[in-house]
Scaffold this active site. Structure first.
Site, mmCIF file in Angstrom:
data_model
loop_
_atom_site.group_PDB
_atom_site.id
_atom_site.type_symbol
_atom_site.label_atom_id
_atom_site.label_comp_id
_atom_site.label_asym_id
_atom_site.label_seq_id
_atom_site.Cartn_x
_atom_site.Cartn_y
_atom_site.Cartn_z
ATOM 1 N N SER A 81 53.790 50.619 24.293
ATOM 2 C CA SER A 81 53.819 49.159 24.202
ATOM 3 C C SER A 81 55.213 48.602 23.956
ATOM 4 C CB SER A 81 52.909 48.721 23.060
ATOM 5 O OG SER A 81 53.226 49.437 21.883
ATOM 6 N N THR A 183 53.198 44.998 20.186
ATOM 7 C CA THR A 183 54.608 44.726 19.912
ATOM 8 C C THR A 183 55.010 45.259 18.544
ATOM 9 O OG1 THR A 183 54.445 42.701 21.160
ATOM 10 C CG2 THR A 183 56.171 42.770 19.499
ATOM 11 N N THR A 201 59.151 44.492 22.735
ATOM 12 C CA THR A 201 57.887 44.846 23.380
ATOM 13 C C THR A 201 58.085 45.061 24.868
ATOM 14 O OG1 THR A 201 55.583 44.122 23.616
ATOM 15 C CG2 THR A 201 57.254 42.454 23.926
ATOM 16 N N ARG A 211 56.290 37.517 33.945
ATOM 17 C CA ARG A 211 55.631 36.947 32.756
ATOM 18 C C ARG A 211 56.456 37.256 31.507
ATOM 19 N NH1 ARG A 211 53.531 39.099 27.626
ATOM 20 N NH2 ARG A 211 51.896 37.694 26.950
ATOM 21 N N VAL A 212 56.653 36.254 30.678
ATOM 22 C CA VAL A 212 57.336 36.429 29.398
ATOM 23 C C VAL A 212 56.358 36.046 28.295
ATOM 24 C CG1 VAL A 212 59.240 35.652 27.933
ATOM 25 C CG2 VAL A 212 59.609 35.970 30.387
ATOM 26 N N GLY A 213 56.249 36.885 27.291
ATOM 27 C CA GLY A 213 55.356 36.600 26.174
ATOM 28 C C GLY A 213 56.079 35.889 25.048
ATOM 29 N N ASP A 214 55.483 35.965 23.882
ATOM 30 C CA ASP A 214 56.058 35.298 22.713
ATOM 31 C C ASP A 214 57.219 36.070 22.101
ATOM 32 O OD1 ASP A 214 54.146 37.334 22.063
ATOM 33 O OD2 ASP A 214 54.229 36.677 19.973
ATOM 34 N N THR A 234 52.310 39.392 16.656
ATOM 35 C CA THR A 234 51.853 40.293 17.703
ATOM 36 C C THR A 234 50.524 39.769 18.217
ATOM 37 O OG1 THR A 234 51.317 42.593 18.255
ATOM 38 C CG2 THR A 234 50.748 41.857 16.039
ATOM 39 N N GLY A 235 50.171 40.191 19.405
ATOM 40 C CA GLY A 235 48.922 39.723 19.997
ATOM 41 C C GLY A 235 49.185 38.956 21.281
ATOM 42 N N GLY A 237 50.581 36.737 23.562
ATOM 43 C CA GLY A 237 51.753 35.882 23.441
ATOM 44 C C GLY A 237 51.520 34.448 23.855
HETATM 45 N N1 ASP Z 1 52.849 39.656 21.883
HETATM 46 C C1 ASP Z 1 52.999 40.556 22.984
HETATM 47 C C2 ASP Z 1 53.058 39.777 24.272
HETATM 48 O O1 ASP Z 1 52.320 38.821 24.406
HETATM 49 C C3 ASP Z 1 51.946 41.595 23.109
HETATM 50 C C4 ASP Z 1 51.447 42.241 21.849
HETATM 51 O O2 ASP Z 1 51.967 42.027 20.764
HETATM 52 O O3 ASP Z 1 50.476 43.010 21.925
HETATM 53 O O4 ASP Z 1 53.805 40.158 25.138
#
Ligand code: ASP
Length: 323
Positions: A81, A183, A201, A211-214, A234-235, A237
């Site tokens: 990850s 992450t 991450t 794609r860009v996450g948080d 985390t989670g 984004g």
């Molecule tokens: N927060 C991360 C994202 O959205 C993924 C994760 O933390 O599992 O890219």
């Protein structure tokens, strides 16, 4: 160490997000550390904390500690990850997001960075060597190479195999069928009383390319305010970005909430703003300037690692909104 997997299935047709999170351990959910403290997300936070602690215990700077810490899972091919060994996007490309923030409010970030083992260190160079905060894609790669970072293949045979397996059933659009992962976000308080944080991450597995996450978004995946505290997320984004989650946690601590209560209220905000919240996972960890720390998650199964003079690098299960 127990292995943790999140599986996330995204369906654009149904707008439903389904997360399964394995396992949970009973342990305290918040505490207060005397002296330096480092706190980070998930099982891979334990070896990461150990590297950060090597810096903090020598009276090192929190900024150096968090960079050294998150570099551990970045380089670990078994962590699917983060960094090397991370699961690729749906085109088979490992694209990395990372950011770092120091006690002075300086920050640096990279998104969609390919071929570089330590995106967090590139983010630090963005912070220290450029007038910018964020570099993305080809520009981030060109910058990294100009700074002496070496290009390498980050797609391990195991990750490639998993991607090829996924491709057998994957439908590109409108249905996205993705396997999620976790992450590493890390925040630390050093012996001088200064805070820093880092977040890195490979993002959602099999995400759309681009794609860009948080995680690389300052305020969403990470925020540090040396007057108040630091937080990381985390989670999913997309849900964290919509609520500027880590900034929200820090601002709630500014209003006097404990770290755990601040994390809980940020999760609660997501439940109000994100209708499909029952089917996603979000976890926050927070560290107050006074050494108090805490965490909270949307779903059961989120854990975090704490290392301080009184907590020997221990994994702790966060309380959750949904039971
Ligand atoms: N927060 C991360 C994202 O959205 C993924 C994760 O933390 O599992 O890219």
């Amino acid at each position: 160490m127990k292995k943790r997997r999140d599986f996330l299935r995204l369906s654009a047709l149904s707008s439903l997000f389904l997360t399964r999170v394995a396992g949970a351990r009973a342990a305290p959910v918040s505490g207060k550390a005397a002296g330096p403290v480092v706190i980070s997300t998930w099982d891979h936070g334990v070896p990461a904390n150990a590297a950060a602690w090597a810096v903090l215990s020598q009276n090192g700077r929190a900024l150096d500690a968090v960079e050294a810490g998150v570099k551990v899972p970045e380089a670990d091919p078994k962590v699917n990850s983060v960094g090397y060994g991370g699961l690729p996007d749906r085109d088979g490309r490992v694209t990395l997001d990372a950011c770092i923030m120091d006690e002075r409010g300086n920050c640096g970030s990279v998104a969609g960075l390919e071929h570089i083992l330590h995106p967090v260190s590139v983010a630090r160079r963005v912070m220290e060597d450029t007038p910018h905060v964020m570099l993305v894609g080809e520009g981030a790669l060109a910058f990294a190479l100009s700074k002496g970072f070496k290009k390498q293949n980050l797609l391990t045979p195991a990750a490639e195999k998993a991607w090829k397996e996924w491709l057998k059933t994957a439908r590109y659009a409108p249905k996205i069928n993705a396997e999620n992962h976790d992450t590493i976000g890390m925040v630390a308080l050093d012996a001088a009383g200064n805070l820093s944080g880092a977040c890195t991450t490979s993002g959602l597995a099999y995400k759309m390319h681009g794609r860009v996450g948080d995680s690389p978004i300052i305020g969403a995946g990470l925020y540090v305010d040396n007057e108040v505290g630091a937080a990381t997320a985390t989670g999913l984004g997309e849900a964290v970005i919509r609520t500027v989650g880590s900034f929200l946690v820090v601002e709630l601590m500014r209003q006097g909430k404990t770290p755990k209560e601040a994390c809980r209220q940020a999760v609660e905000r997501i439940t109000k703003k994100f209708p499909a919240y029952r089917d996603i996972q979000i976890g926050f960890v927070a560290l107050h300037k006074n050494g108090q720390y805490g965490a909270y998650a949307l779903q059961p199964g989120f854990n975090y690692a704490v290392y301080s003079p009184t907590v020997p690098n221990q994994l702790t299960d966060a309380e959750s909104w949904l039971k």
